[in-house]
Motif scaffolding. Structure first.
Motif, PDB file in Angstrom:
ATOM      1  N   ASN A 290       0.802  -1.366  -0.078  1.00 41.99           N
ATOM      2  CA  ASN A 290       0.045   0.103   0.058  1.00 41.99           C
ATOM      3  C   ASN A 290       0.675   1.553   0.115  1.00 41.99           C
ATOM      4  N   LYS A 291       2.053   1.249  -0.356  1.00 40.26           N
ATOM      5  CA  LYS A 291       3.215   2.542  -0.169  1.00 40.26           C
ATOM      6  C   LYS A 291       3.698   2.187  -1.257  1.00 40.26           C
ATOM      7  N   PRO A 292       3.981   4.110  -1.975  1.00 46.04           N
ATOM      8  CA  PRO A 292       4.415   3.468  -2.868  1.00 46.04           C
ATOM      9  C   PRO A 292       6.253   3.030  -2.165  1.00 46.04           C
ATOM     10  N   TYR A 293       6.634   2.346  -3.816  1.00 43.28           N
ATOM     11  CA  TYR A 293       8.206   2.465  -3.701  1.00 43.28           C
ATOM     12  C   TYR A 293       9.051   3.890  -4.296  1.00 43.28           C
ATOM     13  N   GLY A 294      10.388   3.240  -2.882  1.00 47.83           N
ATOM     14  CA  GLY A 294      11.075   4.367  -2.348  1.00 47.83           C
ATOM     15  C   GLY A 294      10.978   5.133  -1.170  1.00 47.83           C
ATOM     16  N   CYS A 295      10.757   6.430  -1.918  1.00 46.59           N
ATOM     17  CA  CYS A 295      10.822   7.178  -0.296  1.00 46.59           C
ATOM     18  C   CYS A 295       9.889   8.308  -0.083  1.00 46.59           C
ATOM     19  N   SER A 296       9.735   8.405   1.151  1.00 46.07           N
ATOM     20  CA  SER A 296       8.170   9.589   1.239  1.00 46.07           C
ATOM     21  C   SER A 296       7.775   9.430   2.702  1.00 46.07           C
ATOM     22  N   ILE A 297       6.880   9.891   2.939  1.00 46.01           N
ATOM     23  CA  ILE A 297       6.704  10.437   4.098  1.00 46.01           C
ATOM     24  C   ILE A 297       4.523  10.535   4.042  1.00 46.01           C
ATOM     25  N   GLU A 298       4.753   9.925   5.244  1.00 44.98           N
ATOM     26  CA  GLU A 298       2.573   9.905   5.448  1.00 44.98           C
ATOM     27  C   GLU A 298       2.408  11.115   5.684  1.00 44.98           C
ATOM     28  N   GLU A 299       1.005  11.943   4.689  1.00 48.41           N
ATOM     29  CA  GLU A 299       0.959  12.797   5.494  1.00 48.41           C
ATOM     30  C   GLU A 299       0.164  13.477   6.149  1.00 48.41           C
ATOM     31  N   LEU A 300      -0.225  12.589   6.439  1.00 51.60           N
ATOM     32  CA  LEU A 300      -0.709  13.001   8.720  1.00 51.60           C
ATOM     33  C   LEU A 300       0.435  13.449   9.803  1.00 51.60           C
ATOM     34  N   SER A 301       1.435  12.466   9.652  1.00 50.67           N
ATOM     35  CA  SER A 301       2.187  12.276  10.941  1.00 50.67           C
ATOM     36  C   SER A 301       3.586  13.134  10.189  1.00 50.67           C
ATOM     37  N   LYS A 302       3.865  12.513   8.919  1.00 46.59           N
ATOM     38  CA  LYS A 302       4.866  13.559   8.438  1.00 46.59           C
ATOM     39  C   LYS A 302       6.336  12.378   8.614  1.00 46.59           C
ATOM     40  N   ALA A 303       5.845  10.994   8.654  1.00 50.25           N
ATOM     41  CA  ALA A 303       7.035  10.059   9.141  1.00 50.25           C
ATOM     42  C   ALA A 303       7.333   9.213   8.184  1.00 50.25           C
ATOM     43  N   ILE A 304       8.576   9.386   7.901  1.00 49.50           N
ATOM     44  CA  ILE A 304       9.161   9.002   6.443  1.00 49.50           C
ATOM     45  C   ILE A 304       9.842   7.438   6.336  1.00 49.50           C
ATOM     46  N   TYR A 305       9.536   7.147   5.429  1.00 50.98           N
ATOM     47  CA  TYR A 305       9.399   6.161   4.947  1.00 50.98           C
ATOM     48  C   TYR A 305      10.021   5.998   4.058  1.00 50.98           C
ATOM     49  N   PHE A 306      10.186   3.922   3.624  1.00 49.39           N
ATOM     50  CA  PHE A 306      11.698   3.721   2.137  1.00 49.39           C
ATOM     51  C   PHE A 306       9.950   2.770   1.665  1.00 49.39           C
ATOM     52  N   GLY A 307       9.436   2.789   1.142  1.00 50.53           N
ATOM     53  CA  GLY A 307       9.099   0.938   0.217  1.00 50.53           C
ATOM     54  C   GLY A 307      10.194   0.525  -0.522  1.00 50.53           C
ATOM     55  N   THR A 308       9.809  -0.929  -0.480  1.00 48.58           N
ATOM     56  CA  THR A 308      10.959  -1.190  -0.849  1.00 48.58           C
ATOM     57  C   THR A 308      10.453  -2.461  -2.037  1.00 48.58           C
ATOM     58  N   ASN A 309       8.576  -2.341  -2.076  1.00 45.86           N
ATOM     59  CA  ASN A 309       8.069  -2.803  -2.564  1.00 45.86           C
ATOM     60  C   ASN A 309       8.510  -1.841  -3.734  1.00 45.86           C
ATOM     61  N   ALA A 310       9.076  -2.781  -5.351  1.00 46.53           N
ATOM     62  CA  ALA A 310       8.458  -2.285  -6.558  1.00 46.53           C
ATOM     63  C   ALA A 310       7.730  -2.350  -6.612  1.00 46.53           C
ATOM     64  N   THR A 311       6.755  -2.915  -6.688  1.00 46.03           N
ATOM     65  CA  THR A 311       5.026  -3.170  -7.265  1.00 46.03           C
ATOM     66  C   THR A 311       3.831  -2.717  -6.685  1.00 46.03           C
ATOM     67  N   GLY A 312       4.693  -1.571  -5.222  1.00 41.87           N
ATOM     68  CA  GLY A 312       3.632  -1.272  -4.150  1.00 41.87           C
ATOM     69  C   GLY A 312       2.769  -0.088  -5.282  1.00 41.87           C
ATOM     70  N   TYR A 313       1.812  -0.301  -4.494  1.00 45.72           N
ATOM     71  CA  TYR A 313       0.602   1.224  -4.723  1.00 45.72           C
ATOM     72  C   TYR A 313       0.444   2.004  -3.863  1.00 45.72           C
ATOM     73  N   ASN A 314       0.501   3.198  -3.476  1.00 43.11           N
ATOM     74  CA  ASN A 314       0.077   4.469  -2.762  1.00 43.11           C
ATOM     75  C   ASN A 314      -1.195   4.572  -2.853  1.00 43.11           C
ATOM     76  N   ASP A 315      -2.148   4.073  -1.699  1.00 40.98           N
ATOM     77  CA  ASP A 315      -2.844   3.957  -0.901  1.00 40.98           C
ATOM     78  C   ASP A 315      -3.375   5.341  -1.628  1.00 40.98           C
ATOM     79  N   GLY A 316      -2.911   6.628  -0.999  1.00 40.46           N
ATOM     80  CA  GLY A 316      -3.193   8.200  -0.825  1.00 40.46           C
ATOM     81  C   GLY A 316      -2.890   8.517   0.169  1.00 40.46           C
ATOM     82  N   PHE A 317      -1.992   8.021   0.814  1.00 34.51           N
ATOM     83  CA  PHE A 317      -2.476   8.668   2.540  1.00 34.51           C
ATOM     84  C   PHE A 317      -0.617   8.851   2.323  1.00 34.51           C
ATOM     85  N   PHE A 318       0.364   9.063   1.342  1.00 36.46           N
ATOM     86  CA  PHE A 318       2.025   8.594   1.265  1.00 36.46           C
ATOM     87  C   PHE A 318       2.186   9.675  -0.009  1.00 36.46           C
TER      88      PHE A 318
END
Length: 344
Positions: A290-318
């Motif tokens: 449910n997360k985009p591949y690569g670097c992103s931040i969660e919209e509400l908390s601004k927590a930093i994520y790194f998605g390792t799933n190359a086929t990940g699909y942004n569920d709209g919250f990142f």
């Protein structure tokens, strides 16, 4: 000193002995006994602009004596603290001509329009300002040792500086470290200070290698341990990358264009520069779908994520953080102007 704004007059000239010029857009300076500076924060109408131009013309015509006009947006120099042994890093020393110009623009003064040049053992090599009065000196003794009463005046850093958040394992990217000689100048730009008047140098296993500040009191450190691992209590001071950063809005399916992703090592620096933060002091590495591949931040908390799933699909919250195609959002970085105040 601060500008005094009188009714109907936005700009006020203050003749103050050895006063500090506070980064005006146009610096008006006189040497050596007075400093003429202006308040650049005011919004001036045409009549006020005309007043400034008229005064400048009078100065050029020498109808106002003892004052000359210097156009200098921001000094090309930086001040280091007056501490024992403090000196400019190699390659950052000013010439004599640069010393007289930059040191006086930063609050120092010269006597009879002449720079004091000599061979002293206790004055910082190169350009400095005395902490006991503000006089500018230029020492040609390369082996001199600053006794702690002189503030070195150095060339501004050539690289922008970024302060990373404190967190476990957080460190500067490879090749983005400042040297030990540059550490004090770089760290002072982002709020660092010298504990006990010295740069703390050590070989700590629980601290990041290179230049950093302690998160609690901003004391400046330099670790020579290249294998050190940040235990979460230190903030690395790093060279700001030249990459242009784009923070995309949160939205379903939104992700970086292939080839425009930041690496895991680059993610924290890039994300922190656009408002991201570390949850519990950690970069959140996630292989969820449910997360985009690569670097992103969660919209509400601004927590930093790194998605390792190359086929990940942004569920709209990142919000993906990507290398820019065209425009970019600049990070809050600092460029070569230290915050230490000169004596006066």
């Amino acid at each position: 000193p601060t500008c005094k704004i009188l009714p109907k007059i936005c700009l006020t000239f203050l003749f103050v002995k050895h006063a500090v010029i506070l980064k005006p857009k146009i610096t008006l300076a006189s040497f050596p006994l007075s400093r003429l500076f202006c308040c650049s924060s005011c919004t001036m109408g045409n009549h006020r602009a005309a007043m400034i131009i008229s005064i400048a013309l009078l100065m050029q015509m020498q109808l106002i004596k003892g004052v000359h006009l210097v156009v200098n947006e921001i000094p090309d120099a930086t001040l280091l603290p007056s501490s024992p042994g403090m000196k400019c890093a190699p390659g950052y020393h000013l010439t004599k001509d640069e010393c007289a110009r930059e040191a006086t623009s930063l609050g120092g003064f010269v006597v009879n329009n002449k720079l004091a040049v000599g061979h002293w053992h206790n004055v910082a090599y190169g350009c400095s300002i005395s902490a006991r009065g503000g006089r500018v000196f230029y020492n040609v003794n390369f082996n001199a040792f600053n006794d702690g009463t002189y503030t070195p005046v150095c060339k501004a850093l050539t690289n922008e500086v970024t302060l990373l958040p404190s967190g476990q394992g957080i460190k500067c990217r490879t090749y983005y470290d400042f040297s030990e000689a540059e550490c004090v100048a770089a760290a002072s730009l982002v709020g660092g200070n010298l504990r006990g008047g010295i740069l703390l140098v050590g070989n700590w296993p629980t601290a990041p290698s290179g230049c950093f500040v302690e998160a609690s009191d901003k004391a400046i450190h330099y670790s020579t341990n290249t294998n050190g691992i940040n235990d979460g209590y230190f903030q690395p001071v790093c060279i700001q990358g030249k990459e242009q950063i784009t923070l995309f809005p949160a939205g379903k399916g939104i992700s970086c264009t292939p080839g425009y992703n930041f690496s895991e090592e680059e993610c924290i620096s890039a994300a922190a520069s656009v408002g991201g933060n570390l949850r519990d002091g950690k970069l959140l590495i996630d292989g969820g779908s449910n997360k985009p591949y690569g670097c992103s931040i969660e919209e509400l908390s601004k927590a930093i994520y790194f998605g390792t799933n190359a086929t990940g699909y942004n569920d709209g919250f990142f919000q993906p953080i990507c290398l820019s195609l065209t425009g970019h959002i600049k990070s809050e970085s600092y460029y070569g102007k230290a915050s230490f105040h000169p004596p006066g």
